[in-house]
Design an enzyme around this catalytic site. Structure first.
Site, PDB file in Angstrom:
ATOM      1  N   ASN A  14     -10.120  -0.006  -0.751  1.00 13.58           N
ATOM      2  CA  ASN A  14      -8.694  -0.028  -0.847  1.00 13.58           C
ATOM      3  C   ASN A  14      -8.123  -0.451  -1.708  1.00 13.58           C
ATOM      4  O   ASN A  14      -7.975  -1.695  -2.139  1.00 13.58           O
ATOM      5  CB  ASN A  14      -8.250  -0.714   0.739  1.00 13.58           C
ATOM      6  CG  ASN A  14      -6.820  -0.555   1.021  1.00 13.58           C
ATOM      7  OD1 ASN A  14      -6.092  -0.511   0.277  1.00 13.58           O
ATOM      8  ND2 ASN A  14      -6.444  -1.323   1.934  1.00 13.58           N
ATOM      9  N   HIS A  63      -3.731   7.397   1.909  1.00 14.49           N
ATOM     10  CA  HIS A  63      -4.189   6.087   1.483  1.00 14.49           C
ATOM     11  C   HIS A  63      -5.537   5.626   2.038  1.00 14.49           C
ATOM     12  O   HIS A  63      -5.897   5.890   3.071  1.00 14.49           O
ATOM     13  CB  HIS A  63      -3.084   5.040   2.184  1.00 14.49           C
ATOM     14  CG  HIS A  63      -3.343   3.726   2.000  1.00 14.49           C
ATOM     15  ND1 HIS A  63      -3.786   3.305   0.694  1.00 14.49           N
ATOM     16  CD2 HIS A  63      -3.393   2.538   2.599  1.00 14.49           C
ATOM     17  CE1 HIS A  63      -4.151   1.693   0.852  1.00 14.49           C
ATOM     18  NE2 HIS A  63      -3.777   1.639   1.991  1.00 14.49           N
ATOM     19  N   CYS A 105       0.770  -1.111  -0.146  1.00 15.38           N
ATOM     20  CA  CYS A 105       0.103   0.047  -0.080  1.00 15.38           C
ATOM     21  C   CYS A 105       0.813   1.125   0.139  1.00 15.38           C
ATOM     22  O   CYS A 105       0.543   2.427  -0.402  1.00 15.38           O
ATOM     23  CB  CYS A 105      -1.014   0.137   1.132  1.00 15.38           C
ATOM     24  SG  CYS A 105      -1.873  -1.548   1.183  1.00 15.38           S
TER      25      CYS A 105
HETATM   26  O1  UT7 Z   1      -3.998  -0.960   3.381  1.00 16.97           O
HETATM   27  C1  UT7 Z   1      -3.131  -1.645   4.383  1.00 16.97           C
HETATM   28  C2  UT7 Z   1      -3.797  -1.155   5.600  1.00 16.97           C
HETATM   29  N1  UT7 Z   1      -4.926  -1.651   6.076  1.00 16.97           N
HETATM   30  C3  UT7 Z   1      -5.751  -1.030   7.116  1.00 16.97           C
HETATM   31  O2  UT7 Z   1      -5.354  -0.011   7.311  1.00 16.97           O
HETATM   32  C4  UT7 Z   1      -6.892  -2.210   7.745  1.00 16.97           C
HETATM   33  C5  UT7 Z   1      -6.788  -1.469   8.883  1.00 16.97           C
HETATM   34  N2  UT7 Z   1      -8.037  -2.140   9.797  1.00 16.97           N
HETATM   35  C6  UT7 Z   1      -9.311  -1.935   9.448  1.00 16.97           C
HETATM   36  O3  UT7 Z   1      -9.675  -0.939   8.674  1.00 16.97           O
HETATM   37  C7  UT7 Z   1     -10.376  -2.300  10.540  1.00 16.97           C
HETATM   38  O4  UT7 Z   1      -9.638  -3.112  11.528  1.00 16.97           O
HETATM   39  C8  UT7 Z   1     -11.120  -3.385   9.896  1.00 16.97           C
HETATM   40  C9  UT7 Z   1     -12.076  -2.905   8.868  1.00 16.97           C
HETATM   41  C10 UT7 Z   1     -10.452  -4.507   8.981  1.00 16.97           C
HETATM   42  C11 UT7 Z   1     -12.102  -4.127  10.820  1.00 16.97           C
HETATM   43  O5  UT7 Z   1     -12.784  -3.405  11.807  1.00 16.97           O
HETATM   44  P1  UT7 Z   1     -12.768  -3.569  13.263  1.00 16.97           P
HETATM   45  O6  UT7 Z   1     -13.706  -2.519  13.598  1.00 16.97           O
HETATM   46  O7  UT7 Z   1     -11.384  -3.523  13.840  1.00 16.97           O
HETATM   47  O8  UT7 Z   1     -13.442  -5.089  13.233  1.00 16.97           O
HETATM   48  P2  UT7 Z   1     -13.008  -6.328  13.852  1.00 16.97           P
HETATM   49  O9  UT7 Z   1     -11.874  -6.849  13.020  1.00 16.97           O
HETATM   50  O10 UT7 Z   1     -12.616  -6.018  15.515  1.00 16.97           O
HETATM   51  O11 UT7 Z   1     -14.269  -7.187  13.882  1.00 16.97           O
HETATM   52  C12 UT7 Z   1     -15.516  -6.851  14.948  1.00 16.97           C
HETATM   53  C13 UT7 Z   1     -16.355  -8.208  14.414  1.00 16.97           C
HETATM   54  C14 UT7 Z   1     -15.919  -9.320  14.498  1.00 16.97           C
HETATM   55  O12 UT7 Z   1     -17.109 -10.020  15.180  1.00 16.97           O
HETATM   56  P3  UT7 Z   1     -16.823 -10.558  16.727  1.00 16.97           P
HETATM   57  O13 UT7 Z   1     -15.412 -11.269  16.753  1.00 16.97           O
HETATM   58  O14 UT7 Z   1     -16.886  -9.304  17.477  1.00 16.97           O
HETATM   59  O15 UT7 Z   1     -18.029 -11.524  17.109  1.00 16.97           O
HETATM   60  C15 UT7 Z   1     -15.795  -9.920  13.023  1.00 16.97           C
HETATM   61  O16 UT7 Z   1     -15.927 -11.131  12.980  1.00 16.97           O
HETATM   62  O17 UT7 Z   1     -16.916  -7.747  12.986  1.00 16.97           O
HETATM   63  C16 UT7 Z   1     -17.016  -9.040  12.441  1.00 16.97           C
HETATM   64  N3  UT7 Z   1     -16.611  -8.937  10.897  1.00 16.97           N
HETATM   65  C17 UT7 Z   1     -17.700  -8.608  10.090  1.00 16.97           C
HETATM   66  N4  UT7 Z   1     -18.889  -8.686  10.035  1.00 16.97           N
HETATM   67  C18 UT7 Z   1     -19.545  -8.411   9.011  1.00 16.97           C
HETATM   68  C19 UT7 Z   1     -15.534  -8.726  10.367  1.00 16.97           C
HETATM   69  N5  UT7 Z   1     -15.591  -8.679   9.131  1.00 16.97           N
HETATM   70  C20 UT7 Z   1     -16.868  -8.591   8.912  1.00 16.97           C
HETATM   71  C21 UT7 Z   1     -17.843  -8.128   7.791  1.00 16.97           C
HETATM   72  N6  UT7 Z   1     -19.273  -8.512   7.880  1.00 16.97           N
HETATM   73  N7  UT7 Z   1     -17.157  -8.017   6.440  1.00 16.97           N
END
Ligand code: UT7
Length: 324
Positions: A281, A251, A113
């Protein structure tokens, strides 16, 4: 003294545009979750005839036209990508052939990225050293090809696309703040974080292409701290401060990262170019794609001071201070 200046920008997107609702038909997710957690509403997905190189070449044609240059003026092509058309040769050489350039220097840069920021620093250094005069710097990706479409924690986040700039040598008086061009760049890498964001394959290990794996929450935490820090470092290197900035072109990984980073630097969110809602992204393509979008829709105007920033797998991260 020579400085490199941006004389044109261009971008290209695959024809197919996919909404969150369409994704939710095949992936266990919802439009509400994706919008709330990421700000993403749409992404473009490459069709069989669209590749990283074809998208890159289209972005280059648009950038050349904006710069008033022909392909024959180009003496250097640097393409940032993590999704090349082939393991080798470099996709930059495919772009060179597509543009009809018989001879120039052409190679790829791999920093995921942050790849476009890495490419900008490499090309800026080559131009300021007097080795090259007129370069195409490209970020292009077809990340859809390396997504695990059964992993909802990654596949909803990425899209395909390309962005390009024409960077040209210009004589400068050496007065840093007021002149146009690349005023400062700052790059970092920390290879200890490989397992937080990586592809589980490669020619030298599995012999396969592999799929994207990410521990999103941890990447998020590092991103906000690293991006705010590197933007501050690059502004300091240019002898400028956050108050001088007209636009941040970040980004486009997650709208919440954009907000948190701007807040940390004390920058109004109105000064942040946001395209993540439309493109998701697009890895190395994300910054030049957002830059071209904001130049073409009139938000970014000639003479304005912009900060480009990105962070990605490695980790790698970086920023560039540019007066357009
Ligand atoms: O380009 C390189 C740089 N990349 C980034 O900068 C990405 C950085 N990270 C992020 O943008 C965020 O961490 C994410 C968007 C990837 C995830 O968001 P989050 O608020 O950190 O969510 P999480 O990973 O803590 O997941 C929360 C919940 C989980 O369920 P439980 O374990 O709380 O029951 C996941 O299983 O959301 C669930 N979840 C989803 N639910 C519906 C994860 N993906 C999905 C989805 N749809 N697509």
């Amino acid at each position: 003294m020579i400085r490199s200046i941006i004389t044109g920008t261009g971008s290209a997107l695959p024809v197919r545009r996919v909404s969150n609702a369409e994704l939710a038909e095949t992936v266990d997710t919802t439009d509400e979750w994706i919008v709330e957690r990421t700000g993403i509403r749409f992404r473009h997905i490459a069709g069989p005839d669209e590749t990283t190189a074809t998208l890159a070449a289209d972005a280059c044609r648009a950038a050349l036209s904006a710069a008033g240059r022909s392909a024959q003026d180009i003496d250097l092509i640097v393409l940032a990508t993590a999704t090349p058309d082939q393991t080798f040769p470099a996709s930059a050489t495919k772009v060179q052939a597509m543009l009809g350039i018989d001879d120039c220097v052409a190679f790829d840069v791999a920093a995921v990225c942050s790849g476009f920021l890495y490419a900008v620093q490499v090309v800026d250094s080559m131009i300021r050293a007097g080795v090259h005069k007129c370069a195409l710097v490209i970020g292009a990706e077809t990340f859809s090809r390396i997504l695990d479409w059964e992993d909802r924690t990654t596949c909803v986040l990425f899209g395909d696309g390309a962005g390009a700039i024409v960077l040209e040598a210009e004589e400068s008086t050496g007065r840093v703040g007021g002149e146009r061009g690349i005023l400062a760049t700052k790059l970092h890498a920390d290879g200890r974080h490989n397992e937080l964001l990586y592809v589980d394959g490669g020619p030298s290990t599995t012999g396969t292409v592999g799929k994207v794996r990410m521990k999103g929450r941890e990447v998020f935490r590092h991103a906000v701290v690293n991006l705010a820090t590197v933007m501050g470092e690059s502004l300091a290197a240019a002898g400028l401060s956050a108050d001088d900035v007209d636009w941040v072109v970040p980004h486009q990984a997650n709208a919440r990262i954009l907000d948190a980073t701007a807040r940390k630097l004390g920058l109004a969110s109105e000064k942040v170019v946001v395209t993540v809602d439309q493109h998701a992204n697009t890895s190395a393509a994300s910054v030049p794609l957002a830059l071209d979008t904001a130049v073409r829709d009139g938000r970014i105007k000639p003479g304005q001071l912009i900060v480009l920033e990105a962070m990605g797998g490695g980790f790698t991260w970086g920023a560039a201070v540019v007066r357009l």
